[in-house]
Design a protein around this motif. Structure first.
Motif, PDB file in Angstrom:
ATOM      1  N   ILE A  10       0.848  -1.189   0.000  1.00 58.00           N
ATOM      2  CA  ILE A  10       0.000   0.000   0.000  1.00 58.00           C
ATOM      3  C   ILE A  10       0.884   1.239   0.000  1.00 58.00           C
ATOM      4  CG2 ILE A  10      -1.757   1.288   1.278  1.00 58.00           C
ATOM      5  CD1 ILE A  10      -2.677  -1.444   2.400  1.00 58.00           C
ATOM      6  N   ALA A  11       0.731   2.054  -1.024  1.00 59.85           N
ATOM      7  CA  ALA A  11       1.484   3.304  -1.127  1.00 59.85           C
ATOM      8  C   ALA A  11       0.841   4.357  -0.229  1.00 59.85           C
ATOM      9  CB  ALA A  11       1.502   3.788  -2.578  1.00 59.85           C
ATOM     10  N   CYS A  12       1.680   5.111   0.488  1.00 61.67           N
ATOM     11  CA  CYS A  12       1.161   6.145   1.374  1.00 61.67           C
ATOM     12  C   CYS A  12       2.114   7.340   1.399  1.00 61.67           C
ATOM     13  CB  CYS A  12       0.936   5.596   2.776  1.00 61.67           C
ATOM     14  SG  CYS A  12       2.419   5.007   3.617  1.00 61.67           S
ATOM     15  N   HIS A  13       1.569   8.482   1.784  1.00 61.39           N
ATOM     16  CA  HIS A  13       2.372   9.698   1.890  1.00 61.39           C
ATOM     17  C   HIS A  13       3.150   9.755   3.205  1.00 61.39           C
ATOM     18  CE1 HIS A  13       0.818  11.578  -1.724  1.00 61.39           C
ATOM     19  NE2 HIS A  13      -0.403  11.279  -1.336  1.00 61.39           N
ATOM     20  N   ALA A  20       0.233   3.880  12.424  1.00 67.52           N
ATOM     21  CA  ALA A  20      -0.644   4.138  13.574  1.00 67.52           C
ATOM     22  C   ALA A  20      -2.084   3.750  13.254  1.00 67.52           C
ATOM     23  CB  ALA A  20      -0.556   5.602  13.992  1.00 67.52           C
ATOM     24  N   PHE A  21      -2.553   4.059  12.049  1.00 67.97           N
ATOM     25  CA  PHE A  21      -3.916   3.703  11.641  1.00 67.97           C
ATOM     26  C   PHE A  21      -4.113   2.182  11.650  1.00 67.97           C
ATOM     27  CE2 PHE A  21      -6.763   2.212   8.301  1.00 67.97           C
ATOM     28  CZ  PHE A  21      -7.960   2.783   8.720  1.00 67.97           C
ATOM     29  N   PHE A  22      -3.200   1.435  11.028  1.00 70.26           N
ATOM     30  CA  PHE A  22      -3.346  -0.022  10.938  1.00 70.26           C
ATOM     31  C   PHE A  22      -3.193  -0.697  12.304  1.00 70.26           C
ATOM     32  CE2 PHE A  22      -3.154   0.702   6.454  1.00 70.26           C
ATOM     33  CZ  PHE A  22      -3.852  -0.368   5.894  1.00 70.26           C
ATOM     34  N   GLU A  23      -2.342  -0.145  13.158  1.00 73.70           N
ATOM     35  CA  GLU A  23      -2.211  -0.688  14.516  1.00 73.70           C
ATOM     36  C   GLU A  23      -3.494  -0.443  15.318  1.00 73.70           C
ATOM     37  OE1 GLU A  23       2.560  -0.479  15.483  1.00 73.70           O
ATOM     38  OE2 GLU A  23       1.373   1.353  15.799  1.00 73.70           O
ATOM     39  N   ARG A  24      -3.986   0.791  15.262  1.00 76.96           N
ATOM     40  CA  ARG A  24      -5.168   1.180  16.032  1.00 76.96           C
ATOM     41  C   ARG A  24      -6.435   0.515  15.499  1.00 76.96           C
ATOM     42  NH1 ARG A  24      -4.658   6.119  14.911  1.00 76.96           N
ATOM     43  NH2 ARG A  24      -6.183   6.255  13.252  1.00 76.96           N
ATOM     44  N   LEU A  28      -2.900  -4.637  14.104  1.00 81.56           N
ATOM     45  CA  LEU A  28      -1.747  -5.272  13.464  1.00 81.56           C
ATOM     46  C   LEU A  28      -0.472  -4.788  14.141  1.00 81.56           C
ATOM     47  CD1 LEU A  28      -2.745  -5.065   9.691  1.00 81.56           C
ATOM     48  CD2 LEU A  28      -3.116  -6.938  11.306  1.00 81.56           C
ATOM     49  N   THR A  29       0.584  -5.580  14.014  1.00 80.22           N
ATOM     50  CA  THR A  29       1.860  -5.276  14.648  1.00 80.22           C
ATOM     51  C   THR A  29       2.952  -5.155  13.604  1.00 80.22           C
ATOM     52  OG1 THR A  29       1.190  -6.548  16.587  1.00 80.22           O
ATOM     53  CG2 THR A  29       3.539  -6.123  16.339  1.00 80.22           C
ATOM     54  N   VAL A  30       3.775  -4.122  13.704  1.00 82.12           N
ATOM     55  CA  VAL A  30       4.922  -3.961  12.819  1.00 82.12           C
ATOM     56  C   VAL A  30       5.964  -5.009  13.204  1.00 82.12           C
ATOM     57  CG1 VAL A  30       6.825  -2.450  12.120  1.00 82.12           C
ATOM     58  CG2 VAL A  30       4.536  -1.490  12.467  1.00 82.12           C
ATOM     59  N   VAL A  31       6.396  -5.796  12.207  1.00 74.68           N
ATOM     60  CA  VAL A  31       7.415  -6.819  12.466  1.00 74.68           C
ATOM     61  C   VAL A  31       8.740  -6.482  11.801  1.00 74.68           C
ATOM     62  CG1 VAL A  31       5.779  -8.680  12.904  1.00 74.68           C
ATOM     63  CG2 VAL A  31       6.577  -8.269  10.567  1.00 74.68           C
ATOM     64  N   ALA A  32       8.739  -5.522  10.879  1.00 80.33           N
ATOM     65  CA  ALA A  32       9.989  -5.118  10.224  1.00 80.33           C
ATOM     66  C   ALA A  32       9.817  -3.728   9.625  1.00 80.33           C
ATOM     67  CB  ALA A  32      10.368  -6.113   9.131  1.00 80.33           C
ATOM     68  N   ARG A  33      10.926  -2.994   9.635  1.00 79.27           N
ATOM     69  CA  ARG A  33      11.010  -1.691   8.962  1.00 79.27           C
ATOM     70  C   ARG A  33      12.298  -1.687   8.168  1.00 79.27           C
ATOM     71  NH1 ARG A  33       8.597   3.189  11.451  1.00 79.27           N
ATOM     72  NH2 ARG A  33       7.158   2.528  13.064  1.00 79.27           N
ATOM     73  N   GLU A  34      12.266  -1.065   7.005  1.00 88.55           N
ATOM     74  CA  GLU A  34      13.462  -0.970   6.168  1.00 88.55           C
ATOM     75  C   GLU A  34      13.416   0.303   5.349  1.00 88.55           C
ATOM     76  OE1 GLU A  34      14.800  -4.204   3.566  1.00 88.55           O
ATOM     77  OE2 GLU A  34      13.624  -5.574   4.812  1.00 88.55           O
ATOM     78  N   VAL A  35      14.597   0.762   4.983  1.00 92.48           N
ATOM     79  CA  VAL A  35      14.730   1.752   3.922  1.00 92.48           C
ATOM     80  C   VAL A  35      15.389   1.001   2.778  1.00 92.48           C
ATOM     81  CG1 VAL A  35      15.832   3.893   3.180  1.00 92.48           C
ATOM     82  CG2 VAL A  35      14.931   3.694   5.513  1.00 92.48           C
TER      83      VAL A  35
END
Length: 145
Positions: A10-13, A20-24, A28-35
């Motif tokens: 999903i593309a987002c700005h 925060a929206f998907f968690e709330r 859902l829980t973030v399991v990884a972040r990357e650049v």
């Protein structure tokens, strides 16, 4: 050939706002972040569920700039579904098979994907207008005893 839907991109700005929206909203829980400089994105993988073929995720994508693929997508179409990714046991084999059936490949060879996976994209015009990603999960690490 397909083992599961690996993720929906999903593309987002604003990555932090969407996380925060998907968690709330969906717990859902973030399991990884990357650049990923090569793909021009900041991303977060949010876990949905595990199944026999592996996990399923929502992948949130914020462009690193307007001249990136996701940046151009947002300028043209706005926020929303960017691609659907299918888990495959062997991405090289899947590329060979699918390419042999006349589907144009955006990637002739796999490249680095989220969470150590190997990925490749298929041309959307040959897949009903949908940007399609093939994902081979990284090898599992042996369990420690």
């Amino acid at each position: 050939m397909f083992m599961r839907i690996d993720h929906v991109g999903i593309a987002c700005h604003d990555l932090e706002e969407k996380i925060a929206f998907f968690e709330r909203t969906f717990e859902l829980t973030v399991v990884a972040r990357e650049v990923n400089e090569e793909q021009g994105v900041k991303e977060a993988m949010l876990h949905i569920a595990d199944g026999e073929g592996g996990g399923s995720y929502i992948q949130l994508l914020e462009p690193l700039g307007p001249d990136t693929p996701v940046g151009r997508f947002l300028a043209k179409r706005g926020e929303g579904v960017h691609h659907v990714a299918f888990g495959v046991p062997d991405v090289e084999e899947a590329l060979e098979t699918i390419g042999g059936r006349g589907v144009r490949l955006l990637d002739a060879q796999p490249r680095h994907g989220s969470m150590g996976s190997s990925i490749a994209f298929l041309h959307p015009k040959d897949v009903g207008g949908m940007l399609t990603e093939l994902v081979q999960a990284p090898p599992r690490r042996p369990e420690r005893s």
